[in-house]
Every structure is written in structure tokens, then in C-alpha cells.
Design an enzyme around this catalytic site. Structure first.
Site, mmCIF file in Angstrom:
data_model
loop_
_atom_site.group_PDB
_atom_site.id
_atom_site.type_symbol
_atom_site.label_atom_id
_atom_site.label_comp_id
_atom_site.label_asym_id
_atom_site.label_seq_id
_atom_site.Cartn_x
_atom_site.Cartn_y
_atom_site.Cartn_z
ATOM 1 N N THR A 1 52.294 -67.153 -23.507
ATOM 2 C CA THR A 1 50.658 -66.922 -23.138
ATOM 3 C C THR A 1 49.806 -68.216 -23.309
ATOM 4 O O THR A 1 48.802 -68.620 -22.594
ATOM 5 C CB THR A 1 50.186 -66.003 -24.246
ATOM 6 O OG1 THR A 1 50.796 -64.878 -24.160
ATOM 7 C CG2 THR A 1 48.668 -65.798 -24.324
ATOM 8 N N ASP B 1 43.160 -64.836 -29.353
ATOM 9 C CA ASP B 1 42.180 -66.006 -29.656
ATOM 10 C C ASP B 1 42.735 -67.230 -28.542
ATOM 11 O O ASP B 1 41.984 -68.078 -28.160
ATOM 12 C CB ASP B 1 42.388 -66.504 -31.101
ATOM 13 C CG ASP B 1 43.764 -66.452 -31.735
ATOM 14 O OD1 ASP B 1 44.773 -66.780 -30.900
ATOM 15 O OD2 ASP B 1 44.043 -66.319 -32.949
ATOM 16 N N ASP C 1 48.690 -65.280 -17.133
ATOM 17 C CA ASP C 1 49.143 -66.353 -17.835
ATOM 18 C C ASP C 1 50.680 -66.697 -17.765
ATOM 19 O O ASP C 1 51.253 -67.650 -17.944
ATOM 20 C CB ASP C 1 48.796 -66.461 -19.266
ATOM 21 C CG ASP C 1 49.287 -64.930 -19.949
ATOM 22 O OD1 ASP C 1 49.631 -63.970 -19.273
ATOM 23 O OD2 ASP C 1 49.276 -64.901 -21.137
ATOM 24 N N HIS D 1 55.476 -55.794 -23.955
ATOM 25 C CA HIS D 1 56.518 -56.032 -25.238
ATOM 26 C C HIS D 1 56.711 -54.888 -25.910
ATOM 27 O O HIS D 1 58.041 -54.820 -26.203
ATOM 28 C CB HIS D 1 55.595 -56.947 -26.332
ATOM 29 C CG HIS D 1 55.433 -58.401 -25.720
ATOM 30 N ND1 HIS D 1 56.586 -59.355 -25.639
ATOM 31 C CD2 HIS D 1 54.410 -58.951 -25.317
ATOM 32 C CE1 HIS D 1 56.155 -60.375 -25.156
ATOM 33 N NE2 HIS D 1 54.960 -60.408 -25.065
#
Length: 551
Positions: free
Chosen positions: A87, A170, A343, A302
Site C-alpha cells: 500500500t 493514513d 496502489d 485480505h
């Protein structure tokens, strides 16, 4: 398809544009040509773990936001062309125009033996110098990103340009937003938060209150559209787990389940829509940038894999949510351009992959954990200590408290042990990688060593790098680390879609490979902003306005 009671999204849309609360998304095509002036708002969307394979599988089912984007410029083979397909590295490429070998973001975590704390693992978006911090309890920071972003280029050219970055993680918000942002917000597990010194806009308070209310409520199972029913099949996993037929039922108060559901992306996009309208982005005579990191697809992948009912519901829901976001932006009358990418890609859990003509799919042997390899080497060489640190694949670090001869012996023994394992494809030393020129040409043709070169940053990357074979999932026990993942050298983790749209642009599809590092220079050309530094990416011709015929 049964709709979520999306208090978070409804609040964002109603607050932003009350007349659009129940309005269908705007038409996907427009008769007028693209304006002859640059757009006043750039919207950059990253869908975490949205592989090119998933895009190909679901594109015929999209009717709203994705459908609009597919009427523009479609690049189905965009590449996160490096090896460490995680990521943080992936997000660092999207708006810098640089590979991780320049951005310095080599992984989500790395080992730094000089870190001023006992915990030597460093998180990509933290400041490890903060007293009392650890890699799991950290202070968010942009300090590890070594290059400027598109938003910084824009502010250099016009200090009145504004940059807003919101995401479910974040590291997504920080790596795309960069070092100079006007608003930067991410989900911390309980609410949307920012740096400690930031004032909180009223919209953030509204969304947080709405999300808290929603989490406190029970969520009934979603109804399965016909397209999803064929994908609904329970897959038994080690440890008594089962995935594949979930429908996002959620007990009251379960914030983790909320995060791994379509509702999470609804809240993220609602916050983006609300800030865009409250701040009047694109309406002040200057070009602004809105960045949105939609993270739920990654958590769904995931926790459930990529081929079950869960992913089907997630992507069809995201399509509708994107349509609502675009309807809000349409209501402002602002001329805006959009790019959507990811990503990294991802691959399904091995237990289901083996049913899909991938008999080699397996979970990694726990004996490949660096701690286990280090123990075996220590016993052989008569040494003490942990010797090796890192993850089961990727960057591996040798403990520093060894003599030069001991380090050489440990590295030689480790490489021999890894290379002999049937689940390992290749092992490369730092010297091998650094001696390799930066790769050129189509990214799908690059060797594994060249892919490793684009991920390697001297002084931060490992002493050697390990690549597992295709379809080997680096999670020995699904009860401890999720059921499926990404992060490999292989194209199912590297290849992502890149979709550009602007009202009136001429749509086309380019099947040849491009790279995510091409996004930033392309958007810079569209708005007439010079690229102030040398970068890895190149401008792509879009026919979306005067700036996107690249020179």
C-alpha cells in the site's frame, strides 16, 4: 440490490447538495467537447487492491461511477511496476511520478537499526523519533517521503491552489497528499483524524458523528445480485475459518467489520464530497486537488479473498458510491477531471486459487520466516542472536553486531538456504540490485531483478531481497494474518487499471502498458503546471483539453 442505510454517505451528500440525495448519477457522456481551458479541480481516486484482473472481471457490470470513467480514457494495463507491491509504495508513485527507488517508500515497514528506540521496525508514514512510539503505536508523519507530490508542484506554481487528501488509511492520505496539504484526514479505527495541530472542519465532525451512529447499529445481510450469486461459495480454511459467501452482516458496535465493508468507502467518499463543497474546491479562480483513498476493497480482499460474494458486493457498491460522488461534484458546476487507479493488485486465497487452474497455489512455509532461517544459520555457524529480520519475502536485513566476515558468512548461508527452497523464485543481494540499471521499456517485460531495482532505496532497503514463486501466499496461518494478500513481484499484484475522465473528452482505450508514475505528469500537463523536478513518469496523451497533447 439491497442498499445500506448509509447515514455517513447520506449526510455527506445532503449537506453538500440537498437536491442530489436521491438523484441518479449524471449521464456518462456529454455532447459538448472538453473545454479549451484547464479544469479547475483535479480528483484523484485510489481504490486499494483494485487489480486489473478485478477491473476486467467486473467492468461489464458497472453502471454508475465506473461506467462514467470508462467513457473516458481507459488504460486497463497500468503498472505499479516495482517489486514491493504494498500500500505505501504504491500510493507513493501515484502523485509523485516516481518509483519507490526515488520516493524512498520501499515497503509498508522496514528495519532501521539506527532508529532511536528499541523497536527497530519503522512504519512508512511515521516519525520514529517521537518518544515512546513503536511501529504499531506511532505518530503519523510525511518525513519518509523523499520527493514532492503533484499538490506541491501545484502550490509552487500557484500558492493559492488547495490540496485536500482523505483516505481510509493514513499512509494513503499522506503518500498521495505529500508535505503541503490544506486538509488531510484518515480513519484511525474509530474516527477520521488528522495531524495533532490541525483544526477540525465541521464536516469532519458531522461525518464522524454519523459513522459512530452507524457502527453502533446492527447491519443485516445484503441481498445478492444475480451476478454475485455464482461467486457465493463457502471456502473452508485452516483453523476452522470459512469465507466466500459473506454478505456483510455486522453486529452492533463492530468497527472492524465496518472497515471491511462497502459502508467504509461510502464514509470516505462522503467526507471527500463534503469537504469539496464546503471548501468550494475549484470555485476560487485557481485549480485545486481533491485526493480520495478508498480503502475497503483492500480490507475485503485480505479478509475474504478476491473471488467470493464479498468482493462482488463491494465492487458493485463502490460503483454506485462513485456515481453519487460525481453527482455532487456535477452539482457545483465546476469543470473537473478525474483519474482512478490503485496502489497495487492482489490475488485470491490459495485454497480457492487451486480450484481455478492454479494447482501451485499454496501458503508459504513458516520455515521461511527470517527468524526461523536465522536460527538455522546461527546453529550451523555457531553464532548467537536473531541474525535476520524482515518479512517472509521482500527485504531481509542482517543484524549489525557481526564482524565483516560473519556478515558475509550469514548472507551466503541465508541466500543458499532461501534459494534452495521450492517456494522461492529468486534471491538478490543489495550489490546485485544496485548494479542493475533502471529498467526501460514495457514494465511487463522487466526481469525480476529490474523490478527489484525500482523498489530499492539504498540505506533503507534490505541486505538482500527474496521473491516467492507465483501464487505462493506469504501468510502461513490465515488465523493470524488474513486469508489473502499482495506484495509480490508478479503481474497480478503489479497490474492495475488507470481511468481518466473529463466532461466532453474523447473516450478511447489503450491496451498497451503504462505506469502509475505517468499519472502525475499527465495531470500536470492538463492544468499547465510545470514539473519542477526530474521524475520517472511521462505524460500520456488524453485529448482531454489543451494541455494533454504531450510535448
Amino acid at each position: 440490490m439491497k442498499k445500506f442505510r448509509s447515514a455517513a454517505l447520506a449526510l455527506g451528500l445532503v449537506t453538500a447538495a440537498p437536491a442530489l440525495a436521491q438523484q441518479a448519477p449524471a449521464p456518462t457522456t456529454a455532447p459538448a467537447p472538453a473545454p479549451a481551458t484547464p479544469p479547475r479541480l483535479l480528483v484523484v481516486i485510489s481504490v486499494d487492491q483494485f487489480s486489473a484482473d478485478l477491473f476486467a472481471e467486473y467492468r461489464s457490470q458497472f453502471t454508475a461511477g465506473f461506467a462514467r470513467l470508462m467513457s473516458g480514457a481507459v488504460f486497463p494495463s497500468g503498472y505499479q511496476s516495482h517489486a514491493a507491491t504494498e500500500t505505501c509504495p504504491g500510493h507513493s508513485t501515484i502523485l509523485t511520478g516516481d518509483h519507490p527507488s526515488r520516493t524512498g517508500i520501499i515497503a509498508n515497514n522496514w528495519t532501521d537499526f539506527s532508529a532511536p528506540r528499541e523497536d527497530k521496525q519503522v512504519y512508512c508514514a511515521e516519525d520514529e523519533s517521537v518518544p515512546g512510539s513503536t511501529s504499531s503505536k506511532y505518530t503519523v508523519s510525511d518525513k519518509h517521503l523523499k520527493v514532492p507530490t503533484l499538490g506541491e508542484w501545484m502550490k509552487l506554481a500557484d500558492p493559492q491552489s488547495r490540496v485536500v487528501s482523505v483516505a481510509g488509511k493514513d499512509r494513503a492520505a499522506v503518500m498521495m497528499g505529500g508535505h503541503k496539504v490544506d486538509e488531510l484526514w484518515w480513519w484511525d479505527g474509530k474516527a477520521f483524524v488528522s495531524y495533532a495541530d490541525r483544526a477540525r472542519p465541521a464536516m469532519v465532525d458531522r461525518i464522524n458523528a454519523s459513522v459512530a451512529t452507524r457502527i453502533a447499529e446492527e447491519q443485516a445481510p445484503l441481498e445478492l445480485p444475480a451476478f454475485c450469486r455464482a461467486r457465493s461459495r463457502a471456502i473452508a480454511l485452516p483453523g476452522g475459518l470459512s469465507v466466500g459467501d459473506g454478505r456483510f452482516a455486522r453486529a452492533a458496535g463492530d468497527a472492524r467489520a465496518f472497515r471491511a465493508s462497502p459502508e467504509f468507502d461510502e464514509s470516505i467518499l462522503a467526507l471527500g464530497a463534503g469537504l469539496a463543497t464546503d471548501m468550494k474546491l475549484g470555485q476560487n479562480g485557481h485549480t485545486d486537488l481533491l485526493i480520495v483513498g478508498a480503502s475497503a476493497t483492500d480490507y475485503v480482499g485480505h479478509g475474504n479473498g478476491t473471488e467470493g460474494s464479498e468482493m462482488c458486493l463491494q465492487l458493485l457498491s463502490l460503483d454506485q458510491t462513485l456515481g453519487k460522488l460525481f453527482a455532487v461534484l456535477d452539482s457545483t458546476g465546476v469543470d473537473y477531471a478525474v483519474v482512478l487507479t490503485a496502489d497495487h493488485g492482489g490475488h485470491d486465497l490459495p485454497e480457492r486459487n487451486r480450484d481455478h487452474a492454479a494447482p501451485m497455489a499454496a501458503r508459504v512455509d513458516a520455515a521461511l520466516e527470517p527468524e526461523e532461517v536465522g536460527k538455522a544459520i546461527a546453529a550451523t555457524l555457531g553464532l548467537k542472536g536473531e541474525l535476520l529480520r524482515g518479512d517472509v519475502a521482500g527485504d531481509i536485513y542482517i543484524e549489525p553486531g557481526l564482524t565483516k566476515a560473519q556478515r558475509a558468512a550469514v548472507q551466503a548461508a541465508a541466500i543458499k538456504r532461501y534459494a534452495a527452497h521450492p517456494q522461492v523464485q529468486a534471491v538478490f543481494t543489495a550489490a546485485q540490485i544496485l548494479a542493475t540499471p533502471a529498467p526501460k521499456g514495457p514494465p511487463e517485460t522487466w526481469s525480476l531483478l529490474e523490478r527489484a531495482r525500482n523498489s530499492y532505496y539504498a540505506g533503507r532497503s534490505g541486505d538482500f531481497v527474496v521473491s516467492l514463486k507465483p501464487r505462493i501466499t506469504p501468510i502461513p496461518n490465515p488465523k493470524l494474518g488474513g486469508v489473502a494478500t499482495h506484495g509480490s513481484f508478479w503481474d497480478y499484484d503489479r497490474r492495475v487499471p488507470m481511468l481518466f475522465w473529463r466532461k466532453g473528452m474523447t473516450g478511447f482505450e489503450q491496451p498497451l502498458s503504462v505506469e502509475t508514475v505517468d499519472i502525475a505528469p499527465t495531470l500536470a500537463a492538463l492544468i499547465g503546471v510545470p514539473v519542477p523536478v526530474q521524475i520517472d513518469g511521462r505524460c500520456l496523451d488524453l485529448d482531454a483539453g489543451p494541455g494533454t497533447t504531450c510535448k
